[in-house]
Write a protein that holds these residues in place. Structure first.
Motif, short mmCIF file in Angstrom:
data_model
loop_
_atom_site.label_atom_id
_atom_site.label_comp_id
_atom_site.label_asym_id
_atom_site.label_seq_id
_atom_site.Cartn_x
_atom_site.Cartn_y
_atom_site.Cartn_z
N THR A 181 0.81 -1.22 0.00
CA THR A 181 0.00 0.00 0.00
C THR A 181 0.84 1.27 0.00
O THR A 181 0.30 2.37 -0.10
CB THR A 181 -0.94 0.01 1.22
OG1 THR A 181 -0.17 -0.22 2.42
CG2 THR A 181 -2.00 -1.07 1.09
N ASP A 182 2.15 1.14 0.09
CA ASP A 182 3.04 2.30 -0.01
C ASP A 182 3.48 2.53 -1.46
O ASP A 182 3.39 3.64 -1.96
CB ASP A 182 4.26 2.12 0.90
CG ASP A 182 3.90 2.15 2.36
OD1 ASP A 182 3.27 3.14 2.80
OD2 ASP A 182 4.20 1.19 3.08
N SER A 183 3.94 1.48 -2.13
CA SER A 183 4.43 1.64 -3.51
C SER A 183 3.37 1.30 -4.56
O SER A 183 3.47 1.74 -5.70
CB SER A 183 5.65 0.74 -3.73
OG SER A 183 5.27 -0.63 -3.72
N GLY A 184 2.38 0.49 -4.20
CA GLY A 184 1.33 0.11 -5.14
C GLY A 184 1.61 -1.18 -5.89
O GLY A 184 0.75 -1.61 -6.68
N VAL A 185 2.77 -1.81 -5.70
CA VAL A 185 3.04 -3.06 -6.41
C VAL A 185 2.24 -4.19 -5.78
O VAL A 185 1.86 -4.13 -4.60
CB VAL A 185 4.55 -3.42 -6.39
CG1 VAL A 185 5.37 -2.32 -7.06
CG2 VAL A 185 5.03 -3.68 -4.97
N VAL A 186 1.93 -5.21 -6.58
CA VAL A 186 1.20 -6.38 -6.12
C VAL A 186 2.16 -7.57 -6.08
O VAL A 186 2.89 -7.81 -7.04
CB VAL A 186 0.01 -6.70 -7.05
CG1 VAL A 186 -0.71 -7.95 -6.58
CG2 VAL A 186 -0.95 -5.51 -7.10
N ILE A 187 2.14 -8.28 -4.96
CA ILE A 187 3.05 -9.41 -4.79
C ILE A 187 2.24 -10.70 -4.79
O ILE A 187 1.27 -10.83 -4.04
CB ILE A 187 3.85 -9.31 -3.49
CG1 ILE A 187 4.60 -7.98 -3.42
CG2 ILE A 187 4.84 -10.47 -3.36
CD1 ILE A 187 3.89 -6.91 -2.64
N ALA A 188 2.63 -11.65 -5.63
CA ALA A 188 2.04 -12.98 -5.63
C ALA A 188 3.09 -13.96 -5.14
O ALA A 188 4.23 -13.96 -5.63
CB ALA A 188 1.56 -13.38 -7.03
N ASN A 195 6.60 -13.01 -6.93
CA ASN A 195 6.44 -12.32 -8.21
C ASN A 195 5.85 -10.94 -7.93
O ASN A 195 4.72 -10.83 -7.44
CB ASN A 195 5.52 -13.11 -9.14
CG ASN A 195 6.12 -14.44 -9.52
OD1 ASN A 195 7.28 -14.52 -9.91
ND2 ASN A 195 5.33 -15.51 -9.41
N VAL A 196 6.60 -9.90 -8.22
CA VAL A 196 6.22 -8.52 -7.89
C VAL A 196 5.77 -7.82 -9.17
O VAL A 196 6.57 -7.58 -10.09
CB VAL A 196 7.40 -7.77 -7.24
CG1 VAL A 196 6.96 -6.36 -6.83
CG2 VAL A 196 7.92 -8.53 -6.02
N PHE A 197 4.48 -7.48 -9.23
CA PHE A 197 3.87 -6.85 -10.40
C PHE A 197 3.73 -5.35 -10.16
O PHE A 197 3.15 -4.92 -9.15
CB PHE A 197 2.50 -7.48 -10.66
CG PHE A 197 1.65 -6.72 -11.66
CD1 PHE A 197 2.00 -6.67 -13.00
CD2 PHE A 197 0.51 -6.07 -11.24
CE1 PHE A 197 1.22 -5.97 -13.91
CE2 PHE A 197 -0.29 -5.37 -12.14
CZ PHE A 197 0.07 -5.32 -13.49
N ASP A 198 4.26 -4.54 -11.08
CA ASP A 198 4.16 -3.09 -11.00
C ASP A 198 3.10 -2.62 -11.99
O ASP A 198 3.32 -2.67 -13.21
CB ASP A 198 5.51 -2.45 -11.32
CG ASP A 198 5.50 -0.94 -11.09
OD1 ASP A 198 4.41 -0.37 -10.89
OD2 ASP A 198 6.59 -0.34 -11.10
N PRO A 199 1.93 -2.16 -11.51
CA PRO A 199 0.87 -1.73 -12.44
C PRO A 199 1.28 -0.56 -13.32
O PRO A 199 0.71 -0.38 -14.41
CB PRO A 199 -0.27 -1.33 -11.49
CG PRO A 199 0.02 -2.03 -10.21
CD PRO A 199 1.51 -2.08 -10.11
N ALA A 200 2.24 0.24 -12.88
CA ALA A 200 2.64 1.40 -13.67
C ALA A 200 3.35 1.00 -14.96
O ALA A 200 3.27 1.70 -15.97
CB ALA A 200 3.54 2.31 -12.84
N THR A 201 4.03 -0.14 -14.94
CA THR A 201 4.81 -0.56 -16.10
C THR A 201 4.39 -1.92 -16.65
O THR A 201 4.87 -2.33 -17.71
CB THR A 201 6.30 -0.65 -15.72
OG1 THR A 201 6.47 -1.66 -14.71
CG2 THR A 201 6.81 0.68 -15.18
N ASN A 202 3.49 -2.61 -15.94
CA ASN A 202 3.12 -3.99 -16.25
C ASN A 202 4.31 -4.94 -16.19
O ASN A 202 4.28 -6.03 -16.76
CB ASN A 202 2.46 -4.10 -17.64
CG ASN A 202 1.08 -3.47 -17.66
OD1 ASN A 202 0.42 -3.39 -16.64
ND2 ASN A 202 0.67 -3.01 -18.83
N GLY A 203 5.35 -4.51 -15.50
CA GLY A 203 6.55 -5.33 -15.37
C GLY A 203 6.50 -6.21 -14.14
O GLY A 203 5.81 -5.92 -13.16
#
Length: 397
Positions: free
Chosen positions: A157-164, A188-196
């Motif tokens: 909730t600080d950076s916005g990345v999603v971790i699976a 697996n760390v998903f960054d919504p800003a880049t889809n990376g």
């Protein structure tokens, strides 16, 4: 006791589930007179301070007299529960949402954006986006290397990345119980800003059942079986076992493992009893991050297994699932009612009305205050305003 229409319908449904007819019969899908999802278990869910989102799930029902005459029925659902307004448990503020087009199942793959404006549905190597404000489905992002729908997920909730997180057995011989094997944890760390996606791995002897993010620690907390805890710092990439205090010896699993007060506390409940897997414990435990201690703070009014939960401010909400074990395919667990159970974490009391508290999960009390049982006064101006809003909500709906 005055019986409402919802109570009568609930009793009738429980009767149908617990009887054993001599011949097979069709099973109708349960409904909720208050407009909610109705009887459901094993749903996928995510929440923030404002809303709880519930997707799919199902229920068991007996079709005939034999132990094997039990059928699990999948339900296609997508609902949100408003946590920003007050409501009585008999009339929770559910909203039915638009389901994902051309998709039969939406369970097991949800995550929420940092600001709560988007629900991510990880579907294999794709991410489908649900716009909360517009109640519509938007663009699809392609992930070429990683299936994010597998494992458990949490949002930083600080950076916005999603971790699976996935755990895979590594090099264990046949016959060794699964909880005693070596595991490889893959983040697996998903960054919504880049889809990376960035993939990181850790070797451990503990299997993970749930994971939450703590803003207080800027870390992930991983809950193992028997209530062991591990902490993974995303920035430093360090994985440590937490030496915990307190007694949770009866606990084996937790269907609800949630962060409270920005991660100063972790709440766990909805467990199987480690000494008797056909029993659901009613204990509610809070882990105080500052003191690394588990505290039993209450017991649920009934058992809660395979249900969903949410925390906003001081309020813990439980919904759905079973109050007695659901050992498919031979046992039909007794479903919980359509009325959510509501627990005030600060005052440690079960209440009949959900009232949002100031702070809405961004603080509210100190971690030591919740764990040690510091009480606060009632009847503040914010509470009075919330009760007035509640009366308005009931009259208008």
């Amino acid at each position: 006791m005055k019986l409402t229409s919802s109570t009568v319908l609930g009793i009738m449904f429980l009767f149908l589930l617990t009887t054993s007819p001599c011949t097979a019969q069709s099973i109708s899908e349960p409904t909720d007179p208050s407009g909610g999802p109705g009887t459901v278990a094993s749903s996928d869910f995510v929440f923030n301070n404002q809303r709880l989102f519930l997707s799919d799930g199902g229920y068991n029902a007996r079709e005939g007299p034999a132990d094997t005459d039990v059928r699990w029925t999948r339900r296609q659902l997508f609902y949100s529960l408003d946590l920003s307004v007050p409501w009585p448990s008999s009339r929770p503020a559910w909203t039915k949402l638009a389901r994902q087009p051309n998709k039969a199942s939406m369970v097991g793959d949800m995550a929420l954006s940092k600001d709560g404006s988007v629900v991510y549905f990880f579907d294999g190597y794709q991410v489908q986006l649900y716009n909360v404000a517009k109640d519509e489905w938007g663009s699809v992002a392609n992930l070429t290397t990683v299936d994010m729908s597998l494992g458990v997920r949490a949002t930083d909730t600080d950076s916005g990345v999603v971790i699976a997180l996935r755990d895979n057995v590594t090099g264990a011989p046949d016959g060794v119980p699964s909880l005693q094997r070596a595991f490889r944890l893959t983040f697996n760390v998903f960054d919504p800003a880049t889809n990376g996606i960035v993939t990181e791995g850790v070797d451990t002897l503990e299997r993970v059942q749930e994971m939450v993010y703590s803003s207080e620690r800027k870390s992930l907390f991983l809950l193992g079986y028997q209530f062991t805890l591990h902490e993974y710092n995303l920035a430093a990439k360090t994985y440590t076992s937490v030496v915990v205090k307190g007694n949770t010896s009866k606990q084996l699993t937790a269907d609800c493992f949630a962060s409270a007060y920005n991660g100063k506390n972790l709440v766990a409940l909805g467990s199987l009893n480690s000494s008797s897997l056909d029993q659901i414990t009613r204990d509610v435990f809070v882990f105080d991050v500052a003191s690394s201690a588990w505290f039993k703070v209450s017991e649920t009014p009934v058992g809660h297994s395979n249900g969903v939960c949410a925390i906003s401010g001081d309020m813990l909400v439980l919904y759905g699932g079973f109050q007695t074990p659901n050992a498919y395919p031979k046992k039909v667990g007794t479903p919980n009612s359509n009325a959510p159970s509501i627990f005030n974490l600060k005052d440690k009391v079960w209440v009949d009305t959900y009232v949002p508290t100031s702070g809405s999960g961004s603080g509210g009390t100190s971690s030591s205050g919740l764990a040690a049982g510091v009480m606060s006064g009632k009847g503040t101006l914010s509470t009075v305003a919330s009760l007035i809003t509640l009366a308005t909500y009931v009259l208008l709906t």
